[in-house]
Write an enzyme that holds these catalytic residues in place. Structure first.
Site, PDB file in Angstrom:
ATOM      1  N   HIS A  99      57.479   2.529 -31.017  1.00 37.80           N
ATOM      2  CA  HIS A  99      56.336   2.548 -30.089  1.00 37.80           C
ATOM      3  C   HIS A  99      55.317   1.482 -30.489  1.00 37.80           C
ATOM      4  O   HIS A  99      55.158   1.191 -31.672  1.00 37.80           O
ATOM      5  CB  HIS A  99      55.650   3.910 -30.117  1.00 37.80           C
ATOM      6  CG  HIS A  99      56.575   5.061 -29.929  1.00 37.80           C
ATOM      7  ND1 HIS A  99      57.282   5.280 -28.766  1.00 37.80           N
ATOM      8  CD2 HIS A  99      56.937   6.052 -30.766  1.00 37.80           C
ATOM      9  CE1 HIS A  99      58.012   6.373 -28.901  1.00 37.80           C
ATOM     10  NE2 HIS A  99      57.835   6.860 -30.107  1.00 37.80           N
ATOM     11  N   ARG A 194      63.348   1.404 -26.460  1.00 40.69           N
ATOM     12  CA  ARG A 194      64.634   1.868 -26.967  1.00 40.69           C
ATOM     13  C   ARG A 194      65.367   0.700 -27.614  1.00 40.69           C
ATOM     14  O   ARG A 194      65.542  -0.354 -27.006  1.00 40.69           O
ATOM     15  CB  ARG A 194      65.445   2.452 -25.809  1.00 40.69           C
ATOM     16  CG  ARG A 194      66.552   3.362 -26.248  1.00 40.69           C
ATOM     17  CD  ARG A 194      67.248   4.008 -25.055  1.00 40.69           C
ATOM     18  NE  ARG A 194      66.471   5.066 -24.440  1.00 40.69           N
ATOM     19  CZ  ARG A 194      66.255   5.162 -23.123  1.00 40.69           C
ATOM     20  NH1 ARG A 194      66.750   4.278 -22.290  1.00 40.69           N
ATOM     21  NH2 ARG A 194      65.539   6.166 -22.647  1.00 40.69           N
TER      22      ARG A 194
HETATM   23 ZN    ZN Z   1      58.877   8.476 -30.945  1.00 47.11          ZN
END
Ligand code: ZN
Length: 317
Positions: A99, A194
């Site tokens: 993130h 991702r």
């Molecule tokens: Zn996470």
């Protein structure tokens, strides 16, 4: 003026391809399907705000309460409710992800918050592992290993057991492995890049999208692990362990055995009961607490009493 009450919240259940049924088995939540991955238990996020169960705001969401009754939460610089608490059931491995920090989220994604998160392991099957961090020493090495798919050499795997705690700052590559149930306290953000999805395909033969450029841009190299836990402290009927105190949130594990009068340590307080039962008392009111219950003590509640035999994860900004 509102009657001073804890704000009890209903979880928002989210289906995920990696989810299972433990959110019902362990916490008694009603699941939309046997692939339920996440319960957003304290959420004012627009993608799934929790509903208020009691009091004058019953039927409204925590997002409504934040927007219409900010006085319940005290002073905050930001427009958006800062925190999000989830319980996750990983029946199969979650994708490996990372993130961004706040500045990248604001500049690139036009979102208010990046995501620093932390995990309290509520349950883990024998042999369960997480991915946390990587072995690359330079950005170039990280990019090359990602491009060449050298996942086994790149990713750091760590075994976990019930009661473990992991602090996952923005920029740390991570994944929850199969057989793990965690309670996650995080910044209120839904931005995920991702990196690797084990080359899995859905029933149409399609792979989920990867976000490699963004992931490479925000990943911390080399990886850093910080031990954030302090030693547990017992006072009367409460044993408290501070799990982390960070720029974004402070999180504790509380074990209550008996009755104790408490003061709220800061602004408003988020409480999730992860084991046992009891009650929370304010003046002449008492509220039953069961495993799986989640509530917020608004900012003007300064003193309260807990009674029972229970474990809770407690957090504040
Ligand atoms: Zn996470």
């Amino acid at each position: 003026m509102y009657k001073q009450q804890p704000i009890f919240l209903e979880p928002v259940l989210q289906e995920r391809i990696w989810g299972g049924t433990k959110l019902a088995d362990v916490f008694g939540y009603e699941l939309p399907s046997d692939q339920t991955g996440e319960a957003w238990v304290i959420s004012a996020h627009q993608n799934g705000p929790s509903k208020i169960r009691n009091g004058e705001l019953a039927g409204k969401t925590l997002l409504d309460a934040w927007q219409e009754h900010r006085e319940l939460f005290g002073k905050h610089d930001n427009e958006d409710y800062p925190l999000l608490v989830k319980i996750l059931d990983a029946k199969t491995d979650l994708s490996v992800q990372v993130h961004p920090a706040d500045d990248y989220a604001q500049e690139v994604e036009n979102e208010p918050y990046g995501k620093t998160e932390c995990w309290y392991v509520v349950d883990a099957e024998p042999g369960a592992e997480i991915v946390f961090g990587h072995h690359a020493q330079t950005k170039e090495q990280l990019e090359r290993m990602i491009d060449q798919g050298e996942w086994n050499q790149l990713l750091q795997r760590i075994p976990v057991k019930k009661g473990d705690f992991v602090y996952v700052p923005s920029g740390a590559i991570h994944a929850i492995g199969a057989g793990i149930v965690i309670l996650e306290t995080q910044q209120s953000s839904d931005i995920t890049y991702r990196v690797y999805d084990y080359d899995r395909t859905d029933n149409q033969g399609k792979k989920r999208e990867l976000h490699l450029d963004s992931a490479k841009a925000v990943s911390t190299v080399p990886h850093e692990t910080t031990e954030t836990r302090e030693a547990p402290v017992t006072k009367g009927a409460k044993t408290e362990q501070k799990l982390v105190e960070s720029e974004y949130f402070t999180v504790y594990h509380w074990q209550i055995a008996g009755e104790i009068e408490l003061e709220t340590p800061a602004s408003f307080l988020q409480v999730s009961i992860i084991e046992g039962s009891g009650e929370v008392k304010l003046d002449d009111q008492s509220f039953q607490l069961n495993k799986g219950d989640n509530f917020i003590l608004p900012v003007h509640i300064k003193n309260f009493t807990l009674n029972g035999n229970l474990e809770a994860i407690v957090s504040h900004t």
